[in-house]
Write a protein that holds these residues in place. Structure first.
Motif, PDB file in Angstrom:
ATOM      1  N   ASP A 273      11.015  39.973 -50.105  1.00 18.12           N
ATOM      2  CA  ASP A 273      12.098  40.601 -50.992  1.00 18.12           C
ATOM      3  C   ASP A 273      12.816  41.684 -50.363  1.00 18.12           C
ATOM      4  O   ASP A 273      12.354  42.412 -49.300  1.00 18.12           O
ATOM      5  N   GLU A 274      14.135  42.176 -50.617  1.00 21.30           N
ATOM      6  CA  GLU A 274      14.867  43.248 -50.312  1.00 21.30           C
ATOM      7  C   GLU A 274      14.189  44.512 -50.189  1.00 21.30           C
ATOM      8  O   GLU A 274      13.421  44.759 -51.267  1.00 21.30           O
ATOM      9  N   ARG A 275      14.427  45.382 -49.270  1.00 21.50           N
ATOM     10  CA  ARG A 275      13.704  46.804 -49.101  1.00 21.50           C
ATOM     11  C   ARG A 275      14.667  47.837 -48.885  1.00 21.50           C
ATOM     12  O   ARG A 275      15.363  47.344 -47.783  1.00 21.50           O
ATOM     13  N   SER A 276      14.706  48.921 -49.433  1.00 17.97           N
ATOM     14  CA  SER A 276      15.647  49.859 -48.973  1.00 17.97           C
ATOM     15  C   SER A 276      15.055  51.166 -48.644  1.00 17.97           C
ATOM     16  O   SER A 276      13.900  51.513 -49.259  1.00 17.97           O
ATOM     17  N   PHE A 277      15.502  51.834 -47.409  1.00 20.24           N
ATOM     18  CA  PHE A 277      14.706  53.145 -46.963  1.00 20.24           C
ATOM     19  C   PHE A 277      16.017  53.757 -46.190  1.00 20.24           C
ATOM     20  O   PHE A 277      16.872  53.242 -45.919  1.00 20.24           O
ATOM     21  N   THR A 278      15.516  55.001 -45.786  1.00 19.19           N
ATOM     22  CA  THR A 278      16.442  56.063 -45.176  1.00 19.19           C
ATOM     23  C   THR A 278      16.080  55.888 -43.559  1.00 19.19           C
ATOM     24  O   THR A 278      14.705  56.206 -43.449  1.00 19.19           O
TER      25      THR A 278
ATOM     26  N   PRO B 169      29.343  65.515 -21.080  1.00 16.12           N
ATOM     27  CA  PRO B 169      28.051  64.758 -21.316  1.00 16.12           C
ATOM     28  C   PRO B 169      27.152  64.878 -22.554  1.00 16.12           C
ATOM     29  O   PRO B 169      26.431  63.992 -22.799  1.00 16.12           O
ATOM     30  N   THR B 170      26.740  66.136 -22.435  1.00 14.36           N
ATOM     31  CA  THR B 170      26.005  66.639 -23.701  1.00 14.36           C
ATOM     32  C   THR B 170      26.428  65.975 -25.225  1.00 14.36           C
ATOM     33  O   THR B 170      25.550  65.929 -26.090  1.00 14.36           O
ATOM     34  N   SER B 171      27.711  65.687 -25.052  1.00 13.40           N
ATOM     35  CA  SER B 171      28.165  65.033 -26.444  1.00 13.40           C
ATOM     36  C   SER B 171      28.838  63.726 -26.312  1.00 13.40           C
ATOM     37  O   SER B 171      29.552  63.360 -27.258  1.00 13.40           O
ATOM     38  N   THR B 172      28.564  63.072 -25.391  1.00 14.78           N
ATOM     39  CA  THR B 172      28.666  61.790 -25.124  1.00 14.78           C
ATOM     40  C   THR B 172      27.650  60.871 -25.237  1.00 14.78           C
ATOM     41  O   THR B 172      26.573  61.007 -24.635  1.00 14.78           O
ATOM     42  N   PHE B 173      27.759  60.099 -26.262  1.00 13.65           N
ATOM     43  CA  PHE B 173      26.827  59.126 -26.488  1.00 13.65           C
ATOM     44  C   PHE B 173      26.885  57.756 -26.082  1.00 13.65           C
ATOM     45  O   PHE B 173      27.825  57.027 -26.417  1.00 13.65           O
ATOM     46  N   LEU B 174      25.595  57.082 -25.511  1.00 16.89           N
ATOM     47  CA  LEU B 174      25.806  55.611 -25.183  1.00 16.89           C
ATOM     48  C   LEU B 174      25.407  54.796 -26.324  1.00 16.89           C
ATOM     49  O   LEU B 174      24.875  55.059 -27.344  1.00 16.89           O
ATOM     50  N   ARG B 175      25.781  53.462 -26.095  1.00 15.67           N
ATOM     51  CA  ARG B 175      25.437  52.386 -27.217  1.00 15.67           C
ATOM     52  C   ARG B 175      23.890  52.451 -26.978  1.00 15.67           C
ATOM     53  O   ARG B 175      23.417  52.294 -26.037  1.00 15.67           O
ATOM     54  N   THR B 176      23.470  52.144 -28.220  1.00 13.16           N
ATOM     55  CA  THR B 176      21.738  51.879 -28.497  1.00 13.16           C
ATOM     56  C   THR B 176      21.465  50.772 -29.233  1.00 13.16           C
ATOM     57  O   THR B 176      22.061  50.902 -30.152  1.00 13.16           O
ATOM     58  N   VAL B 177      20.741  49.741 -28.659  1.00 13.29           N
ATOM     59  CA  VAL B 177      20.295  48.727 -29.455  1.00 13.29           C
ATOM     60  C   VAL B 177      18.574  48.772 -29.616  1.00 13.29           C
ATOM     61  O   VAL B 177      18.198  49.069 -28.620  1.00 13.29           O
ATOM     62  N   GLU B 178      18.302  48.340 -30.815  1.00 13.13           N
ATOM     63  CA  GLU B 178      16.782  48.303 -30.974  1.00 13.13           C
ATOM     64  C   GLU B 178      16.397  47.093 -31.633  1.00 13.13           C
ATOM     65  O   GLU B 178      17.294  46.815 -32.920  1.00 13.13           O
ATOM     66  N   SER B 179      15.615  46.200 -31.289  1.00 15.79           N
ATOM     67  CA  SER B 179      15.202  45.028 -31.952  1.00 15.79           C
ATOM     68  C   SER B 179      13.561  45.006 -32.321  1.00 15.79           C
ATOM     69  O   SER B 179      13.030  45.627 -32.126  1.00 15.79           O
ATOM     70  N   HIS B 180      13.505  43.764 -33.111  1.00 14.78           N
ATOM     71  CA  HIS B 180      12.011  43.655 -33.458  1.00 14.78           C
ATOM     72  C   HIS B 180      11.513  44.698 -34.342  1.00 14.78           C
ATOM     73  O   HIS B 180      10.280  45.025 -34.088  1.00 14.78           O
ATOM     74  N   LEU B 181      12.089  45.164 -35.117  1.00  8.57           N
ATOM     75  CA  LEU B 181      11.719  46.443 -35.956  1.00  8.57           C
ATOM     76  C   LEU B 181      11.148  45.657 -37.421  1.00  8.57           C
ATOM     77  O   LEU B 181      11.914  44.864 -37.736  1.00  8.57           O
ATOM     78  N   SER B 182      10.366  46.172 -38.029  1.00 13.20           N
ATOM     79  CA  SER B 182       9.990  45.841 -39.329  1.00 13.20           C
ATOM     80  C   SER B 182      10.146  47.050 -40.372  1.00 13.20           C
ATOM     81  O   SER B 182       9.870  48.153 -40.092  1.00 13.20           O
ATOM     82  N   PRO B 183      10.661  46.580 -41.502  1.00 16.92           N
ATOM     83  CA  PRO B 183      10.844  47.751 -42.612  1.00 16.92           C
ATOM     84  C   PRO B 183       9.391  48.260 -42.830  1.00 16.92           C
ATOM     85  O   PRO B 183       8.334  47.761 -42.810  1.00 16.92           O
ATOM     86  N   PRO B 184       9.463  49.686 -43.311  1.00 17.69           N
ATOM     87  CA  PRO B 184       8.144  50.377 -43.692  1.00 17.69           C
ATOM     88  C   PRO B 184       7.691  49.812 -44.719  1.00 17.69           C
ATOM     89  O   PRO B 184       8.163  49.016 -45.746  1.00 17.69           O
ATOM     90  N   GLU B 185       6.172  50.112 -44.884  1.00 20.25           N
ATOM     91  CA  GLU B 185       5.698  49.717 -46.397  1.00 20.25           C
ATOM     92  C   GLU B 185       6.267  50.644 -47.182  1.00 20.25           C
ATOM     93  O   GLU B 185       6.764  51.838 -47.001  1.00 20.25           O
ATOM     94  N   GLU B 186       6.229  50.250 -48.521  1.00 19.38           N
ATOM     95  CA  GLU B 186       6.691  51.389 -49.444  1.00 19.38           C
ATOM     96  C   GLU B 186       6.150  52.644 -49.370  1.00 19.38           C
ATOM     97  O   GLU B 186       4.810  52.897 -49.470  1.00 19.38           O
ATOM     98  N   GLY B 187       6.857  53.686 -49.132  1.00 19.47           N
ATOM     99  CA  GLY B 187       6.395  54.828 -49.151  1.00 19.47           C
ATOM    100  C   GLY B 187       5.805  55.286 -47.753  1.00 19.47           C
ATOM    101  O   GLY B 187       5.262  56.615 -47.388  1.00 19.47           O
ATOM    102  N   GLY B 188       6.086  54.289 -46.962  1.00 17.31           N
ATOM    103  CA  GLY B 188       5.527  54.544 -45.567  1.00 17.31           C
ATOM    104  C   GLY B 188       6.507  55.289 -44.483  1.00 17.31           C
ATOM    105  O   GLY B 188       7.489  55.574 -45.021  1.00 17.31           O
ATOM    106  N   ARG B 189       5.964  55.549 -43.252  1.00 16.81           N
ATOM    107  CA  ARG B 189       6.840  56.249 -42.416  1.00 16.81           C
ATOM    108  C   ARG B 189       7.968  55.561 -42.018  1.00 16.81           C
ATOM    109  O   ARG B 189       7.779  54.336 -41.518  1.00 16.81           O
ATOM    110  N   VAL B 190       9.051  56.142 -41.968  1.00  5.66           N
ATOM    111  CA  VAL B 190      10.345  55.419 -41.238  1.00  5.66           C
ATOM    112  C   VAL B 190      10.770  55.948 -39.821  1.00  5.66           C
ATOM    113  O   VAL B 190      10.613  57.328 -39.673  1.00  5.66           O
ATOM    114  N   GLU B 191      10.656  55.087 -39.040  1.00  2.44           N
ATOM    115  CA  GLU B 191      11.326  55.383 -37.676  1.00  2.44           C
ATOM    116  C   GLU B 191      12.576  55.933 -37.401  1.00  2.44           C
ATOM    117  O   GLU B 191      13.308  55.611 -38.563  1.00  2.44           O
TER     118      GLU B 191
END
Length: 322
Positions: A69-74, A145-167
């Motif tokens: 089911d859909e899960r919402s987190f911050t 350079p300190t205020s220039t950000f590169l593109r970042t991609v991350e994959s193979h992430l799993s949603p946290p458990e309800e109430g779990g820690r969010v990366e």
């Protein structure tokens, strides 16, 4: 697509570059034809649980998670090397519920949802529970350079458990990337990619003693070179705070690895090899596919191999130098 953002004030250590997962231990493994260095048995070390051999009981038996089911987190957008309290308000984030990130900055429904970080540098993510998802933080132009950000991609992430820690959602400044390369006497070439990740065992514990290999979309192993701007592989040192280790030849206790100056590849194959406890020869421990994009940091978290993993995993055995 690129945007202008104010300078993020934070102390960014050179180790910050390589990953959403931590800081690097620098090293260049032997060339594939020469064989990898002699490897110790794969082990974990945990301040609370102690140390011991890697749990590889799920090797070759895992399967890709099934969507629930859909899960919402911050999640918060945090620059590498900065404390969690340092955020990037206004960052544009693309969420891919299908775990597939195209090689451009286009976000098209229904495969992608575009979000903008609020004043606290946070976004609210909604994806199916259990299943993998991916994200992309778009590049951002700054005055320096300190205020220039590169593109970042991350994959193979799993949603946290309800109430779990969010990366956190990761992003990286040009200053951090260039500082890391300079700290080991290297250079990062334009139009190449950076890869970072972490290896864990079946119980989710970081593993020491593994060697990273990368194969392009044609199945050819990417050759590492001796020049400062050649393709290079690095490992983290496991210290607190972590740092590059110029003598490291395999993952340390934090299980982290990284590579720079990688040629862009549609779907590169990332393999981690190591020697299980009680055995003499290395085996394929983890294998997943990851897109390598130009001027982009691509991050992946690895667990032991799946029964439904990429078809060409382990087709080129790893040899060990005498």
């Amino acid at each position: 697509m690129s945007r202008r953002f104010p300078t993020i004030t934070a102390t960014l250590t050179t180790c910050a570059l390589l990953g959403a997962t931590g800081c690097p231990q620098d090293d260049l493994p032997s060339q594939p034809d020469a064989g990898a260095p002699p490897l110790p048995s794969l082990r974990f070390e945990d301040p609370d649980a102690g140390s011991g051999p890697a749990d590889l009981s799920c090797l070759g038996e895992r399967t890709q998670p099934v969507a629930g089911d859909e899960r919402s987190f911050t999640m918060a957008v945090v620059p590498f090397g900065a404390p969690p309290s340092v955020r990037v308000p206004g960052a544009v984030v693309h969420i891919f519920a299908g775990n597939e990130v195209p090689d451009d900055d286009i976000c098209a429904a229904p495969d992608c949802v575009e979000l903008v970080a609020d004043e606290q540098g946070e976004v609210t993510v909604e994806v199916p529970a259990e299943a993998w998802f991916a994200y992309r933080v778009l590049p951002m132009d700054g005055d320096e350079p300190t205020s220039t950000f590169l593109r970042t991609v991350e994959s193979h992430l799993s949603p946290p458990e309800e109430g779990g820690r969010v990366e956190n959602l990761n992003t990286i400044t040009a200053a951090t990337l260039n500082g890391l390369a300079a700290s080991v006497g290297g250079e990062v070439r334009a139009a190449t990619g950076v890869v970072s990740g972490r290896l864990r065992d079946c119980q989710g514990r970081p593993l020491a003693g593994a060697v990273m290999r990368i194969f392009d979309e044609d199945g050819v192993e990417i050759e590492l070179g001796p020049k400062v701007d050649d393709a290079q592989v690095y490992y983290f040192d496991g210290a607190v705070p972590p740092a590059l280790d110029a003598t490291g030849e395999y993952t340390s206790i934090d299980g982290r690895f990284a590579a720079v100056n990688m040629p862009p590849s549609g779907l590169a194959r990332i393999e981690l090899w190591g020697v299980p406890e009680g055995e003499a020869e290395p085996v394929l421990v983890a294998c997943e596919e990851l897109g390598i994009h130009a001027d982009t940091l691509s991050v992946i978290a690895l667990l032991p191999t799946r029964s439904d993993g990429p078809t060409r995993c382990g087709e080129v055995p790893l040899s060990i130098s005498p």
